[in-house]
Write an enzyme that holds these catalytic residues in place. Structure first.
Site, short mmCIF file in Angstrom:
data_model
loop_
_atom_site.label_atom_id
_atom_site.label_comp_id
_atom_site.label_asym_id
_atom_site.label_seq_id
_atom_site.Cartn_x
_atom_site.Cartn_y
_atom_site.Cartn_z
N ARG A 225 13.46 -4.78 3.52
CA ARG A 225 13.16 -6.13 4.19
C ARG A 225 11.45 -5.60 4.04
O ARG A 225 11.27 -3.95 3.59
CB ARG A 225 13.22 -5.54 5.90
CG ARG A 225 11.93 -5.48 6.90
CD ARG A 225 10.83 -4.75 6.97
NE ARG A 225 9.83 -5.40 8.13
CZ ARG A 225 8.23 -5.25 8.63
NH1 ARG A 225 8.19 -3.61 7.21
NH2 ARG A 225 7.34 -5.30 9.41
N ASP B 208 0.47 0.61 28.18
CA ASP B 208 -0.63 0.43 29.25
C ASP B 208 -1.39 0.16 30.30
O ASP B 208 -1.83 -0.68 31.20
CB ASP B 208 -0.71 1.92 29.71
CG ASP B 208 0.53 3.58 30.16
OD1 ASP B 208 1.93 2.60 30.09
OD2 ASP B 208 0.38 4.15 29.24
N GLU C 70 8.28 -9.50 6.32
CA GLU C 70 7.32 -9.58 7.55
C GLU C 70 6.24 -11.04 8.09
O GLU C 70 5.23 -10.20 7.52
CB GLU C 70 6.95 -8.42 7.65
CG GLU C 70 6.32 -7.99 8.98
CD GLU C 70 5.36 -7.13 9.10
OE1 GLU C 70 4.87 -6.78 10.28
OE2 GLU C 70 5.26 -6.24 8.04
N ASP D 95 7.19 -4.72 4.10
CA ASP D 95 5.96 -4.73 5.17
C ASP D 95 4.81 -6.09 4.36
O ASP D 95 4.43 -5.40 3.49
CB ASP D 95 5.60 -3.43 4.91
CG ASP D 95 5.00 -2.74 6.45
OD1 ASP D 95 4.85 -3.29 6.89
OD2 ASP D 95 3.37 -2.77 4.91
N HIS E 161 0.77 -1.20 -0.15
CA HIS E 161 -0.02 -0.36 0.21
C HIS E 161 0.93 1.47 0.05
O HIS E 161 2.14 1.13 0.17
CB HIS E 161 -1.26 -0.25 1.26
CG HIS E 161 -0.18 -0.08 2.50
ND1 HIS E 161 0.03 -1.87 3.13
CD2 HIS E 161 0.72 0.95 3.07
CE1 HIS E 161 0.61 -0.94 4.18
NE2 HIS E 161 1.24 0.38 4.75
N ARG F 139 8.08 3.23 20.95
CA ARG F 139 9.15 4.09 19.38
C ARG F 139 9.35 4.89 20.35
O ARG F 139 9.16 6.50 19.70
CB ARG F 139 7.94 4.15 18.68
CG ARG F 139 7.37 3.38 17.51
CD ARG F 139 6.70 3.66 16.92
NE ARG F 139 5.50 2.02 15.99
CZ ARG F 139 4.72 1.97 15.08
NH1 ARG F 139 4.30 3.30 14.84
NH2 ARG F 139 4.29 1.22 14.96
N HIS G 262 9.54 -1.92 16.34
CA HIS G 262 8.77 -1.34 16.46
C HIS G 262 7.18 -1.64 16.52
O HIS G 262 6.57 -0.92 16.65
CB HIS G 262 8.62 -0.13 15.45
CG HIS G 262 8.54 -1.10 13.94
ND1 HIS G 262 9.53 -1.95 13.44
CD2 HIS G 262 7.53 -1.24 13.09
CE1 HIS G 262 8.64 -2.84 11.75
NE2 HIS G 262 7.85 -2.18 11.73
N ASP G 263 6.20 -2.73 16.48
CA ASP G 263 5.33 -3.13 16.61
C ASP G 263 5.32 -3.65 17.77
O ASP G 263 3.22 -4.42 17.74
CB ASP G 263 4.76 -4.10 15.00
CG ASP G 263 5.16 -3.46 13.63
OD1 ASP G 263 5.22 -2.08 13.54
OD2 ASP G 263 4.95 -3.57 12.20
#
Length: 480
Positions: free
Chosen positions: A212, A368, A243, A214, A130, A380, A323-324
């Site tokens: 890499r 949290d 990924e 996505d 995308h 991040r 980051h995920d």
């Protein structure tokens, strides 16, 4: 026949690599990007979940190469760097331009030169499923509707399209996870294929060492066959990493990817080292954080490696976090000793260990809420260059990198693992043994032969005891 072998086999350099993943906006601000002058950024170190930009750039990455390489890192992986209106840059509007806020194309040229001068490599993030709502071809469709010659670059379901829908409204086109600002490409269109393949070719020609990819499982498989052919034609040693979070057997047969982001190593390792103290509020079925017995851990590892050829296992990108997902230290509830054991286990797997930036400083960002799932923007954070660190793992990571480089059996999948009691693991290979004790309370008794064996490496501070201290490990010369 040689061409076929080159096409099918992963690059051999990966098995010796140590990777450092960087989220550029949050890593380091150099102060040398002219396009940033007179712009207002978020204060460095503020809440990472907020919208906005902290102003990290690629010159900042260059400035940090001494720091990075001092930990034994040999390869950088950057999350997307192309022009985008989002801080994570998975919403690209121009794939041929490095984002001006990062320093533009000149900054990438300088980074490639600097990395290669050090004998290191650079992998970029390719988002080819995308684009962003501002992508030039999609913008043309927004402005011209059915009159746009680019209308078939996307999956338009009804006219006029509605690129800024209100809640409950249909945007009129296919997009990633039904997010209107992420229109999906129509990969059956030859013009789309040609464009995306030209992007892959262009940056390889500029000198990057791999891609890499996505969400590649949302793209038709035949596109990746052609993608691999194009990549290999430009650079036979380029690394292609997909990924894929779960079973990747069908993607790793030599036609598509060399390896995948091996999240299985991450959640299983954290489940074992964290055990009953593991934080389990993050609920992602593709990253199941839960306490694991030694037998469960070894079954997961064995089932994973048995699924792939040895060459593929040695080309995986192994990671504890990214980051995920929540940072590993967040999942381990801040337990620094458990974190050290998790890092050790990461470096003992076939494939390339990947360190998420800031791991060395004890960054521990995560949700949290007790019922959250990915993506996970709280991980991040801005790198704490000017703040006190929660920990300093730099020397420890250098030790692990040196250990892995010195003893090839630690990186080639030659270790044979077994459980010892409830909390112990032993790995054996020709010439050495690894003993690990995850217990927070009880020492692990070593057999008599092991107590007199030569110690090759240890994180046990009590070297005089015939037992392995709680939450410690040792590598011994094989007493047999």
């Amino acid at each position: 026949m040689q061409a076929v072998a080159t096409f099918n086999n992963p690059p051999v350099w990966v098995e010796e690599a140590v990777i450092y993943q960087i989220f550029p906006d949050r890593f380091r601000r150099s102060g040398r990007v002219s396009e940033q002058r007179n712009l207002v950024f978020k204060p460095w170190g503020c809440d990472p979940t907020e919208q906005g930009f902290h102003g990290g750039d690629l010159y900042g990455v260059i400035d940090a190469l001494d720091h990075i390489q001092s930990m034994g890192v040999t390869c950088l992986y950057l999350t997307p760097i192309f022009s985008s209106a989002s801080n994570h840059r998975y919403h690209a509007y121009d794939y041929m331009q490095v984002d001006p806020l990062l320093g533009g194309n000149a900054s990438l040229d300088a980074l490639i030169t600097a990395v290669h001068a050090r004998g290191m490599r650079l992998v970029l993030d390719g988002v080819f499923n995308h684009c962003g709502r501002g992508f030039w071809a999609f913008h043309h469709v927004v402005e011209n509707g059915q009159a746009s010659p680019y209308r078939d670059w996307f999956h338009i379901r009804k006219w006029p399209i509605n690129p800024y829908p209100r809640e409950g409204e249909d945007c009129g086109y296919d997009c990633w996870w039904s997010i209107a600002d992420l229109p999906k490409f129509n990969h059956s269109n030859p013009a789309v294929q040609d464009y995306l393949l030209s992007v892959a070719r262009h940056w390889l020609d500029k000198g990057i060492d791999g891609w890499r990819l996505d969400v590649p499982d949302e793209v038709p498989k035949d596109f990746w066959v052609e993608f691999r052919r194009v990549v290999r034609a430009v650079n036979a040693d380029a690394w292609i990493v997909g990924e894929i979070w779960g079973d990747a057997h069908s993607w790793l047969q030599g036609q598509h990817f060399d390896g995948v982001m091996n999240y299985r190593i991450g959640w299983s390792t954290l489940g074992w080292t964290g055990n009953n103290a593991l934080r389990q509020g993050y609920q992602n079925p593709e990253y199941p954080l839960q306490a694991r017995s030694s037998e469960e851990l070894l079954d997961i590892w064995s089932n994973t490696t048995r699924s792939y050829r040895p060459e593929v296992n040695r080309a995986q990108m192994n990671l504890l976090d990214s980051h995920d997902v929540p940072r590993a230290l967040h999942s381990l509830n801040g337990d620094l000793k458990a974190m050290k054991l998790a890092l050790l286990l990461l470096f003992l797997q076939p494939g390339a260990p990947c360190l998420y930036y800031g791991t060395e400083t004890g960054l521990a960002g995560g949700p949290d809420s007790e019922h959250s799932s990915g993506p996970e923007p709280a991980c991040r954070e801005a790198f704490p260059w000017e703040q006190a660190w929660n920990a300093d793992f730099r020397a420890y990571l250098k030790e692990l990198a040196d250990l892995r480089r010195t003893y090839s059996v630690l990186r080639q999948g030659d270790l044979s693992w077994r459980a010892v009691g409830t909390d112990g693991l032993v790995a054996q290979a020709e010439g050495l043994e690894v003993w690990i004790n995850r217990s927070r309370i009880h020492p692990l008794a070593l057999p008599a032969a092991q107590t007199t064996a030569k110690t090759l490496w240890s994180c046990d501070e009590d070297t005089a005891s015939p037992c392995l201290s709680p939450q410690s490990a040792v590598v011994l010369a094989n007493p047999s």
